[in-house]
Design an enzyme around this catalytic site. Structure first.
Site, PDB file in Angstrom:
ATOM      1  N   TYR A 142       6.353  -3.032  -0.174  1.00  0.00           N
ATOM      2  CA  TYR A 142       7.244  -2.372   0.880  1.00  0.00           C
ATOM      3  C   TYR A 142       7.040  -0.919   0.773  1.00  0.00           C
ATOM      4  CZ  TYR A 142      11.394  -1.372   3.293  1.00  0.00           C
ATOM      5  OH  TYR A 142      12.409  -0.740   4.145  1.00  0.00           O
ATOM      6  N   LYS A 146       5.765   1.264   4.209  1.00  0.00           N
ATOM      7  CA  LYS A 146       6.650   2.538   4.652  1.00  0.00           C
ATOM      8  C   LYS A 146       5.996   3.727   4.434  1.00  0.00           C
ATOM      9  CE  LYS A 146      10.024   0.125   6.483  1.00  0.00           C
ATOM     10  NZ  LYS A 146      10.614   0.192   8.063  1.00  0.00           N
TER      11      LYS A 146
END
Length: 267
Positions: A142, A146
């Site tokens: 993640y 991002k």
């Protein structure tokens, strides 16, 4: 001045809060969802869009332009969480997360740029994450997806300046949304060498989301960006310590910062 706004992932969580807030402020808001029929009580119109499907992206953007003749603001909000030891997350789940969090936003941007160039104006807001500023244990994929979108924005901004199109990132910390229920969790297996440490970290992550900030903070932040003539490159929204963690990463030696993270996650 009322603007035409497209928000991906507008049926729940941060996207829904942003859409409702902008709608109440008089902007013409179009949200998106993979299944808009499941949200008949939405305060603003929801269009069918899957960020993994370029055909659905093009159709949703075309619908907005056909209806209003312009598209002033894109809020690239659709995203997916993922947790687990990197060693144990299946490759297909890693690729799927990047399809949603990185390649999907790129394709939505590509779809809106011709209209924004035609208008000689536009604003693209990429919703990233404070987690994208650092490699977090058991959230590494993640963080990477991002973080990739954060850096991409820096490059994209410079390419778009000749067309009077602005792009920025708004990075949220932990907010009280349903992201935890929808993210991919690598199974917590007793025979895994990561069983104890991953289990502790997973509990901590879920606690952070459950006790997170009100997503209206993000809505107010996005509204502020829309009303800023020349937006900054990066915005961070969340609890003080979450934002301060980025400052600490810049000023502390790498191993000291790593030790702080490990202590925080009880590793």
């Amino acid at each position: 001045m009322s603007k035409v706004v497209l928000i991906t992932g507008g049926s729940s969580g941060i996207g829904k809060s942003i859409g409702e807030f902008l709608h109440q402020k008089g902007h013409l808001v179009f949200g998106t969802s993979r299944n808009p029929k499941n949200y008949p009580e939405s305060q603003f119109q929801l269009l069918e869009l899957d960020v993994k499907d370029s055909v659905s992206i093009d159709e949703a953007v075309s619908q907005v332009i056909r209806a209003e003749g312009r598209l002033d603001v894109l809020v690239n909000n659709a995203g997916a969480g993922i947790t687990g030891p990197i060693e144990e997350i299946p490759e297909e789940e890693i690729k799927s997360n990047f399809e949603t969090n990185f390649f999907g936003p790129i394709n939505v941007i590509k779809a809106v740029l011709p209209q924004m160039r035609k208008q000689k104006s536009g604003l693209i807001i990429n919703i990233t994450s404070i987690a994208g500023y650092m490699g977090l244990p058991y959230r590494g994929i993640y963080s990477a997806s991002k973080g990739a979108l954060e850096v991409l924005t820096e490059a994209f901004r410079m390419e778009l300046k000749p067309f009077n199109i602005e792009m920025t990132n708004v990075a949220p910390g932990d907010f009280a949304t349903n992201i935890a229920s929808g993210r991919y969790h690598a199974p917590l297996k007793e025979d895994s060498p990561y069983w104890k440490t991953y289990g502790k970290s997973l509990e901590l992550m879920n606690e952070h989301v459950d006790s997170g900030s009100n997503p209206n903070m993000m809505a107010e932040a996005v509204y502020g960006v829309i009303n800023t003539k020349r937006p900054k490159i990066h915005y961070k929204v969340g609890a003080f310590m979450q934002k301060f963690s980025i400052v600490l990463k810049r000023v502390l030696p790498d191993k000291v910062y790593e030790k702080l993270l490990m202590n925080h996650y009880k590793l």
